[in-house]
Design a protein around this motif. Structure first.
Motif, mmCIF file in Angstrom:
data_model
loop_
_atom_site.group_PDB
_atom_site.id
_atom_site.type_symbol
_atom_site.label_atom_id
_atom_site.label_comp_id
_atom_site.label_asym_id
_atom_site.label_seq_id
_atom_site.Cartn_x
_atom_site.Cartn_y
_atom_site.Cartn_z
ATOM 1 N N HIS A 122 138.007 -21.294 -5.550
ATOM 2 C CA HIS A 122 139.326 -21.639 -6.099
ATOM 3 C C HIS A 122 139.407 -23.150 -6.370
ATOM 4 O O HIS A 122 139.850 -23.577 -7.436
ATOM 5 C CB HIS A 122 140.408 -21.188 -5.109
ATOM 6 C CG HIS A 122 141.792 -21.584 -5.461
ATOM 7 N ND1 HIS A 122 142.477 -21.072 -6.544
ATOM 8 C CD2 HIS A 122 142.649 -22.459 -4.863
ATOM 9 C CE1 HIS A 122 143.677 -21.617 -6.598
ATOM 10 N NE2 HIS A 122 143.806 -22.451 -5.597
ATOM 11 N N LEU A 123 138.941 -23.961 -5.406
ATOM 12 C CA LEU A 123 138.973 -25.414 -5.589
ATOM 13 C C LEU A 123 138.054 -25.860 -6.723
ATOM 14 O O LEU A 123 138.397 -26.765 -7.492
ATOM 15 C CB LEU A 123 138.594 -26.131 -4.290
ATOM 16 C CG LEU A 123 139.550 -25.975 -3.110
ATOM 17 C CD1 LEU A 123 139.105 -26.862 -1.960
ATOM 18 C CD2 LEU A 123 140.983 -26.260 -3.506
ATOM 19 N N ILE A 124 136.890 -25.237 -6.842
ATOM 20 C CA ILE A 124 135.983 -25.577 -7.949
ATOM 21 C C ILE A 124 136.662 -25.276 -9.280
ATOM 22 O O ILE A 124 136.572 -26.060 -10.225
ATOM 23 C CB ILE A 124 134.630 -24.852 -7.794
ATOM 24 C CG1 ILE A 124 133.819 -25.550 -6.690
ATOM 25 C CG2 ILE A 124 133.851 -24.843 -9.109
ATOM 26 C CD1 ILE A 124 132.520 -24.893 -6.324
ATOM 27 N N GLY A 125 137.380 -24.167 -9.354
ATOM 28 C CA GLY A 125 138.130 -23.842 -10.567
ATOM 29 C C GLY A 125 139.176 -24.904 -10.889
ATOM 30 O O GLY A 125 139.333 -25.306 -12.042
ATOM 31 N N ILE A 126 139.882 -25.368 -9.883
ATOM 32 C CA ILE A 126 140.886 -26.424 -10.082
ATOM 33 C C ILE A 126 140.211 -27.700 -10.584
ATOM 34 O O ILE A 126 140.689 -28.342 -11.529
ATOM 35 C CB ILE A 126 141.661 -26.688 -8.772
ATOM 36 C CG1 ILE A 126 142.562 -25.501 -8.446
ATOM 37 C CG2 ILE A 126 142.471 -27.978 -8.863
ATOM 38 C CD1 ILE A 126 143.196 -25.554 -7.068
ATOM 39 N N LEU A 127 139.087 -28.068 -9.968
ATOM 40 C CA LEU A 127 138.392 -29.292 -10.371
ATOM 41 C C LEU A 127 137.830 -29.184 -11.781
ATOM 42 O O LEU A 127 137.886 -30.142 -12.553
ATOM 43 C CB LEU A 127 137.288 -29.636 -9.366
ATOM 44 C CG LEU A 127 137.770 -29.991 -7.964
ATOM 45 C CD1 LEU A 127 136.581 -30.215 -7.032
ATOM 46 C CD2 LEU A 127 138.672 -31.221 -7.990
ATOM 47 N N ARG A 128 137.297 -28.031 -12.157
ATOM 48 C CA ARG A 128 136.783 -27.845 -13.519
ATOM 49 C C ARG A 128 137.918 -27.878 -14.536
ATOM 50 O O ARG A 128 137.802 -28.491 -15.592
ATOM 51 C CB ARG A 128 136.030 -26.519 -13.633
ATOM 52 C CG ARG A 128 134.661 -26.577 -13.051
ATOM 53 C CD ARG A 128 133.831 -25.366 -13.431
ATOM 54 N NE ARG A 128 132.534 -25.479 -12.803
ATOM 55 C CZ ARG A 128 131.938 -24.513 -12.134
ATOM 56 N NH1 ARG A 128 132.503 -23.328 -12.024
ATOM 57 N NH2 ARG A 128 130.760 -24.710 -11.590
ATOM 58 N N MET A 129 139.006 -27.207 -14.231
ATOM 59 C CA MET A 129 140.138 -27.144 -15.148
ATOM 60 C C MET A 129 140.707 -28.541 -15.413
ATOM 61 O O MET A 129 141.148 -28.845 -16.521
ATOM 62 C CB MET A 129 141.221 -26.235 -14.570
ATOM 63 C CG MET A 129 142.398 -26.012 -15.498
ATOM 64 S SD MET A 129 143.565 -24.800 -14.862
ATOM 65 C CE MET A 129 144.034 -25.508 -13.313
ATOM 66 N N ASN A 130 140.671 -29.398 -14.404
ATOM 67 C CA ASN A 130 141.192 -30.763 -14.548
ATOM 68 C C ASN A 130 140.115 -31.763 -14.941
ATOM 69 O O ASN A 130 140.352 -32.967 -14.898
ATOM 70 C CB ASN A 130 141.872 -31.186 -13.243
ATOM 71 C CG ASN A 130 143.193 -30.475 -13.069
ATOM 72 O OD1 ASN A 130 144.171 -30.826 -13.698
ATOM 73 N ND2 ASN A 130 143.212 -29.441 -12.243
ATOM 74 N N LYS A 131 138.923 -31.244 -15.281
ATOM 75 C CA LYS A 131 137.798 -32.056 -15.770
ATOM 76 C C LYS A 131 137.303 -33.104 -14.762
ATOM 77 O O LYS A 131 136.858 -34.173 -15.122
ATOM 78 C CB LYS A 131 138.140 -32.692 -17.112
ATOM 79 C CG LYS A 131 138.479 -31.668 -18.168
ATOM 80 C CD LYS A 131 138.607 -32.269 -19.528
ATOM 81 C CE LYS A 131 139.060 -31.294 -20.595
ATOM 82 N NZ LYS A 131 138.484 -30.028 -20.694
ATOM 83 N N PHE A 132 137.396 -32.767 -13.471
ATOM 84 C CA PHE A 132 136.849 -33.622 -12.427
ATOM 85 C C PHE A 132 135.373 -33.331 -12.215
ATOM 86 O O PHE A 132 134.644 -34.174 -11.715
ATOM 87 C CB PHE A 132 137.613 -33.444 -11.109
ATOM 88 C CG PHE A 132 138.882 -34.251 -11.040
ATOM 89 C CD1 PHE A 132 138.941 -35.379 -10.245
ATOM 90 C CD2 PHE A 132 139.998 -33.894 -11.773
ATOM 91 C CE1 PHE A 132 140.108 -36.132 -10.174
ATOM 92 C CE2 PHE A 132 141.151 -34.643 -11.714
ATOM 93 C CZ PHE A 132 141.204 -35.764 -10.910
ATOM 94 N N ILE A 133 134.950 -32.112 -12.538
ATOM 95 C CA ILE A 133 133.539 -31.754 -12.487
ATOM 96 C C ILE A 133 133.182 -31.056 -13.799
ATOM 97 O O ILE A 133 134.049 -30.554 -14.507
ATOM 98 C CB ILE A 133 133.188 -30.857 -11.269
ATOM 99 C CG1 ILE A 133 134.005 -29.571 -11.260
ATOM 100 C CG2 ILE A 133 133.404 -31.620 -9.965
ATOM 101 C CD1 ILE A 133 133.637 -28.599 -10.145
ATOM 102 N N ALA A 134 131.885 -31.042 -14.103
ATOM 103 C CA ALA A 134 131.406 -30.461 -15.352
ATOM 104 C C ALA A 134 131.612 -28.947 -15.373
ATOM 105 O O ALA A 134 131.585 -28.302 -14.318
ATOM 106 C CB ALA A 134 129.925 -30.792 -15.537
ATOM 107 N N PRO A 135 131.770 -28.375 -16.571
ATOM 108 C CA PRO A 135 131.889 -26.922 -16.655
ATOM 109 C C PRO A 135 130.588 -26.230 -16.252
ATOM 110 O O PRO A 135 129.524 -26.859 -16.243
ATOM 111 C CB PRO A 135 132.206 -26.649 -18.140
ATOM 112 C CG PRO A 135 131.957 -27.917 -18.849
ATOM 113 C CD PRO A 135 131.876 -29.025 -17.846
#
Length: 129
Positions: A114-127
């Motif tokens: 869930h947290l990885i999804g949040i970070l990807r959606m907000n462009k904090f980590i690469a897709p």
């Protein structure tokens, strides 16, 4: 790129390990994130460091101390202050998110997905690639 949360603990004493990790590798810190939630009626923070991959590696570690530090907006505390100081010395800012607590998920791995999804959606980590 594979991103994975590496839990150091729940933040009581482990937060000092996270701070030391960031202090020793400030050039690898990509983002510093505080995730806020309410767990068992207490406002808590999960403090994390999103690190840049080592060399040409395809693995990005995200170190985290899960829900063991009081939310500093509700209860100022020294552990959060030390984390914030380390982040600022590395030339970064603490980004903040309000999230659901981990005990709402049947497994800790689902919480981290869930947290990885949040970070990807907000462009904090690469897709996902």
């Amino acid at each position: 790129m594979i991103q994975k949360f590496i839990e150091l603990g729940e933040g009581y004493a482990d937060i000092y390990e996270l701070i030391d990790l960031g202090s020793r590798m400030p050039d690898r810190i990509q983002h510093a994130i505080a995730f806020y939630s309410e767990k068992n009626g207490r406002p808590v923070a999960s403090l994390s460091l999103v690190m840049k991959p080592a060399h040409q590696d395809k693995f990005q570690p995200i170190y985290i101390c899960r829900e063991g530090v009081p939310n500093p907006h509700e209860q100022p505390n020294q552990r959060f202050d030390l984390y914030k100081q380390m982040v600022e010395e590395a030339g970064k800012n603490v980004s903040e998110f309000t999230i659901k607590p981990s005990n709402l998920f049947p497994e800790t791995d689902l919480f981290y997905q869930h947290l990885i999804g949040i970070l990807r959606m907000n462009k904090f980590i690469a897709p996902l690639s």
